[in-house]
Design an enzyme around this catalytic site. Structure first.
Site, PDB file in Angstrom:
ATOM      1  N   ILE A 188       8.653  86.263  80.315  1.00 44.80           N
ATOM      2  CA  ILE A 188       7.687  85.638  81.063  1.00 44.80           C
ATOM      3  C   ILE A 188       6.390  85.696  80.444  1.00 44.80           C
ATOM      4  O   ILE A 188       5.628  84.725  80.312  1.00 44.80           O
ATOM      5  CB  ILE A 188       7.784  86.098  82.587  1.00 44.80           C
ATOM      6  N   HIS A 189       6.082  86.949  79.862  1.00 41.94           N
ATOM      7  CA  HIS A 189       4.671  87.083  79.198  1.00 41.94           C
ATOM      8  C   HIS A 189       4.643  86.367  77.817  1.00 41.94           C
ATOM      9  O   HIS A 189       3.596  85.503  77.684  1.00 41.94           O
ATOM     10  CB  HIS A 189       4.513  88.486  78.933  1.00 41.94           C
ATOM     11  N   ALA A 190       5.908  86.365  77.275  1.00 39.97           N
ATOM     12  CA  ALA A 190       5.820  85.736  76.014  1.00 39.97           C
ATOM     13  C   ALA A 190       5.686  83.913  76.125  1.00 39.97           C
ATOM     14  O   ALA A 190       4.813  83.279  75.571  1.00 39.97           O
ATOM     15  CB  ALA A 190       7.408  85.935  75.176  1.00 39.97           C
ATOM     16  N   LEU A 242      10.520  90.345  82.503  1.00 38.75           N
ATOM     17  CA  LEU A 242       8.750  90.292  82.446  1.00 38.75           C
ATOM     18  C   LEU A 242       8.466  90.045  80.931  1.00 38.75           C
ATOM     19  O   LEU A 242       7.423  89.180  80.851  1.00 38.75           O
ATOM     20  CB  LEU A 242       8.337  91.610  82.927  1.00 38.75           C
TER      21      LEU A 242
END
Length: 112
Positions: free
Chosen positions: A77-79, A74
């Site tokens: 994905i956020h990065a 996660l």
């Protein structure tokens, strides 16, 4: 790749592109008040920070390409989301700055 290494790279991406996005926002604010030199300086500063994040992301891509599993998370994905968001905001900021330039030039030509 160790999780700690992946996390550090993700945090580098998030930090760098977050700083870049802040610079792009500041650029628009400067352009709004007619400080186009300041706006351009903020765009340049933002681009330098964005490249740091982009290079960290590219490092992950190279590892994956060379057969070293990076793994998904996660946080990664956020990065990546933050990376794309900053890139998109740069494009929007440059368009807004250009529009502010045109408005400024038009205002200077109109009789007071």
């Amino acid at each position: 790749m160790r999780v700690e290494g992946l996390e550090m790279i993700c945090f580098q991406i998030i930090s760098s592109v977050g700083t870049a996005r802040s610079s792009y926002i500041e650029a628009v604010r400067k352009a709004r008040v007619g400080d186009f030199e300041g706006a351009e300086a903020c765009i340049v500063s933002g681009q330098q920070e964005f490249l740091k994040g982009h290079e960290a992301h590219f490092e992950l891509l190279q590892k994956e390409t060379n057969g070293e599993p990076v793994g998904g998370s996660l946080l990664l994905i956020h990065a990546e989301d933050q990376l794309m968001s900053a890139e998109g905001f740069k494009i929007i900021a440059e368009e807004l700055i250009e529009n502010y330039r045109k408005m400024d030039a038009l205002e200077k030509r109109l009789p007071q």
